[in-house]
Scaffold this active site. Structure first.
Site, short mmCIF file in Angstrom:
data_model
loop_
_atom_site.label_atom_id
_atom_site.label_comp_id
_atom_site.label_asym_id
_atom_site.label_seq_id
_atom_site.Cartn_x
_atom_site.Cartn_y
_atom_site.Cartn_z
N SER A 41 0.81 -1.22 0.00
CA SER A 41 0.00 0.00 0.00
C SER A 41 0.84 1.26 0.00
O SER A 41 0.40 2.30 -0.51
CB SER A 41 -0.97 -0.01 1.19
N HIS B 49 1.78 4.77 4.53
CA HIS B 49 0.98 5.31 3.43
C HIS B 49 1.40 6.74 3.08
O HIS B 49 1.57 7.07 1.90
CB HIS B 49 -0.50 5.29 3.81
#
Length: 321
Positions: A212, A258
């Site tokens: 991610s 992230h």
């Protein structure tokens, strides 16, 4: 009495030798290229707007014709290119997940294990997972492979499916615009950026894994590309905002991983598409490509510097020489 034309009838009856094709000397031909005028056989001629041109002139004309390029300078070879890099990254993620699932004998808990409450040492059901998962204390001890390998691990089938769907949706268009090599460079830089951020801001005993961080980097890349093309970036910005909210509210998600991937992916793309292009000549294009790679290298050096500084701090904190 003389006759100046005597004997001329015989010479007039002998036709001149027929020209030979410049590429096939064994083939006589009465045809020639309308561009260069050289004799050519039918196999060496191609239909042109006026007459026929030889294959050499056709190739030269194609080299001289400006090539269609994207905003980043990537050459457009076809309107429906195959996103080779995106598919390869997806396949690698799935392969590594399959290995860890087989080792752990579980699709949903391939990253499971136990932590010794006396030593703090974690033992994972999958040896490969335990070897690659991002653990700050182990990176500080020199296990650098975790910075890269953790970006190809996933905690369970749902985690893998969500990330691979996002990569499939976002990666194809980004690869088309950036070109394969630069797209791969942006992806890997975002992956390292996510690892660097998690290494810096997550707790010492935390374990981080997943693609991610790199996928957030592709989101950042798309936002920059849309802005560069003067198109609305609101849809991708909304997706980024929603995912950040999810990262803040759902337990167990690495917010810092992230954010690190997002920032580095956007920065890496910006140095590519905002570098002076001047795509009118081959020299301008080569200069733009060089500047783009230099910019990517600078982003990479910055990320490596942040990792090095954090590792030094961790080693001091852990009392390592």
């Amino acid at each position: 009495m003389t006759n100046p034309g005597w004997g001329g009838a015989a010479s007039e009856g002998t036709p001149p030798p027929q020209p030979r094709c410049v590429r096939h000397p064994d083939r006589p031909t009465a045809l020639s290229c309308t561009r260069c005028g050289r004799p050519a056989c039918p196999d060496c001629l191609r239909a042109a707007s006026v007459g026929h041109q030889c294959v050499d002139c056709v190739a030269a004309g194609q080299r001289e014709m400006p090539q269609a390029r994207t905003v980043s300078g990537a050459q457009i070879r076809t309107q429906n290119p195959t996103p080779v890099v995106t598919y390869a990254l997806m396949a690698l993620n799935v392969l590594i997940f399959a290995i860890t699932a087989l080792q752990a004998k579980s699709l949903m808990d391939n990253g499971g294990g136990v932590i010794n409450r006396f030593t703090g040492v974690a033992t994972f059901d999958s040896p490969l997972f335990g070897r690659l998962v991002l653990a700050p204390d182990l990176v500080a001890q020199g296990e650098w492979i975790r910075l890269l390998g953790s970006g190809f691990l996933h905690f369970g089938l749902v985690h893998l499916a969500v990330n691979m769907f996002a990569l499939w949706v976002l990666g194809r268009d980004t690869e088309f615009v950036l070109g394969r090599s630069r797209y791969l460079a942006v992806y890997l830089l975002a992956l390292f950026g996510g690892s660097a951020s998690a290494l810096t801001f997550e707790s010492l005993g935390a374990f981080t894994a997943g693609a991610s961080g790199a996928i957030f980097g592709i989101m950042g890349a798309q936002a920059v590309l849309l802005l560069r093309m003067r198109r609305s970036a609101n849809p991708i910005l909304a997706v980024i905002g929603l995912n950040i909210v999810i990262s803040l509210t759902v337990p167990g998600i690495s917010l810092w991983g992230h954010i690190g991937g997002l920032v580095v992916g956007a920065a890496a793309t910006a140095v590519l598409v905002y570098a002076p292009t001047g795509q009118r000549t081959a020299a301008d294009l080569a200069r733009s490509r060089t500047l783009g790679w230099v910019g990517l290298a600078a982003v990479g050096v910055l990320v490596a510097g942040l990792i090095a500084l954090r590792v030094v701090g961790l080693r001091d904190q852990m009392g390592l020489a």
